[in-house]
Design an enzyme around this catalytic site. Sequence first.
Site, short mmCIF file in Angstrom:
data_model
loop_
_atom_site.label_atom_id
_atom_site.label_comp_id
_atom_site.label_asym_id
_atom_site.label_seq_id
_atom_site.Cartn_x
_atom_site.Cartn_y
_atom_site.Cartn_z
N ASP A 17 36.67 45.52 -127.59
CA ASP A 17 38.20 45.73 -127.96
C ASP A 17 39.20 45.13 -129.23
OD1 ASP A 17 40.28 48.41 -127.15
OD2 ASP A 17 40.65 47.08 -125.59
N GLY A 18 40.26 45.74 -129.36
CA GLY A 18 41.11 45.33 -130.51
C GLY A 18 40.57 45.66 -131.80
N GLY A 20 41.19 47.68 -133.26
CA GLY A 20 42.63 49.38 -134.22
C GLY A 20 43.68 47.49 -134.03
N TRP A 22 43.32 44.53 -135.28
CA TRP A 22 42.84 44.00 -135.64
C TRP A 22 43.41 44.49 -136.82
CZ3 TRP A 22 39.73 43.42 -139.57
CH2 TRP A 22 39.34 43.00 -140.45
N HIS A 34 36.95 48.90 -137.03
CA HIS A 34 35.39 49.03 -136.34
C HIS A 34 34.36 48.49 -136.87
CE1 HIS A 34 38.09 51.34 -133.64
NE2 HIS A 34 37.80 52.43 -134.42
N GLU A 64 35.68 59.13 -122.87
CA GLU A 64 37.28 59.05 -123.53
C GLU A 64 38.00 58.97 -125.09
OE1 GLU A 64 36.68 57.32 -120.57
OE2 GLU A 64 36.96 58.93 -119.30
N LEU A 128 15.51 40.43 -126.18
CA LEU A 128 16.51 41.34 -125.90
C LEU A 128 16.72 42.27 -126.24
CD1 LEU A 128 19.70 40.53 -125.74
CD2 LEU A 128 20.61 40.03 -128.35
N ARG A 185 35.80 41.30 -121.94
CA ARG A 185 36.38 41.85 -123.06
C ARG A 185 37.66 41.07 -123.65
NH1 ARG A 185 39.51 47.52 -120.70
NH2 ARG A 185 40.22 48.12 -123.14
C1 FPP Z 1 37.38 49.38 -129.32
O1 FPP Z 1 38.58 48.68 -130.37
C2 FPP Z 1 36.67 49.88 -129.56
C3 FPP Z 1 35.85 51.17 -129.79
C4 FPP Z 1 36.57 52.38 -129.47
C5 FPP Z 1 34.68 51.12 -130.38
C6 FPP Z 1 33.97 49.75 -131.04
C7 FPP Z 1 32.60 50.55 -131.49
C8 FPP Z 1 32.35 49.52 -132.61
C9 FPP Z 1 32.14 47.79 -133.34
C10 FPP Z 1 31.74 49.80 -133.65
C11 FPP Z 1 30.52 50.91 -133.07
C12 FPP Z 1 29.41 50.36 -134.02
C13 FPP Z 1 28.03 49.68 -133.78
C14 FPP Z 1 26.73 50.12 -134.71
C15 FPP Z 1 27.49 49.54 -132.01
P1 FPP Z 1 40.23 49.72 -130.36
O2 FPP Z 1 40.14 51.05 -131.58
O3 FPP Z 1 40.59 50.76 -128.95
O4 FPP Z 1 41.00 49.10 -131.05
P2 FPP Z 1 43.00 48.92 -130.53
O5 FPP Z 1 42.65 48.92 -129.22
O6 FPP Z 1 43.30 48.08 -131.07
O7 FPP Z 1 43.21 50.21 -130.70
#
Ligand code: FPP
Length: 238
Positions: A17-18, A20, A22, A34, A64, A128, A185
């Site tokens: 998480d985070g 966006g 970042w 991402h 979701e 792994l 998390r």
């Molecule tokens: C949450 O951050 C992150 C996600 C919903 C997506 C996570 C996905 C990836 C890191 C890439 C997936 C690809 C692979 C190869 C596994 P957020 O967007 O909710 O961040 P925020 O809460 O700061 O808005």
Amino acid sequence: MQLNRENMPKHIGVIMDGNGRWAKSKGLKRTMGHKQGVENLRTIVKECKRLEIPFLTVYAFSTENWKRTQEEVSSLMWLLEQYMTRELKELHKEGVRIKTIGDINELPESTCKKLTEGIEYTKDNRDLTLTLALNYGSRSDITQATKLIADKVKNGEILLEEINEETISNHLSTNFMPDPDLIIRPSGEYRLSNFMMWESSYSELWFSNINWPDFGADQLQQAISDYQNRDRRFGNAK
Ligand code: FPP
């Protein structure tokens, strides 16, 4: 950091998480967050391999997350495809087995195809197991397990009296992995958000304020070190 190799978690779950936030903090588009999140996944996979942790499960796309803009969803799918294309050989060389949980058939056809190829290509690796939770939600998983079991009862394959906790675990999509010992998390959120809720009954939870793209090997080591200092009693008295 000195970690006790005798008491390593066998399965770590991560809610990445985070991304966006970042990106926003750097004046970048969410999709760049991402992209950086995937870069960081590479770091954490390497570190888990080095620490000989046999199972890593990462929450990459929840049931979701379809509510996000078309642009963001497409970019996440594209990143996944890129990951499976560019990283596959390296992951295979490292002895990583790729698995997924969640219904990947609902993802775009090209994404589903790349994932299926990656799963097949790495299926015999055991160093792994990297499980990508995609279009995954624990409630949905428990619901489909319930349907499978109900169907077996209807067909006389299982007796109602025989159903126990193990029956439920065996019908979840996570049935090939041990329950997570540690769930991490980042980004200052303190909830499970529909991630392995049945499986996490006795997991140790670890939170950090750092956003996922900045969550490095040092943070992972800190989480494991703290885990090793926890007193896991599984309901027993002290
Ligand atoms: C949450 O951050 C992150 C996600 C919903 C997506 C996570 C996905 C990836 C890191 C890439 C997936 C690809 C692979 C190869 C596994 P957020 O967007 O909710 O961040 P925020 O809460 O700061 O808005």
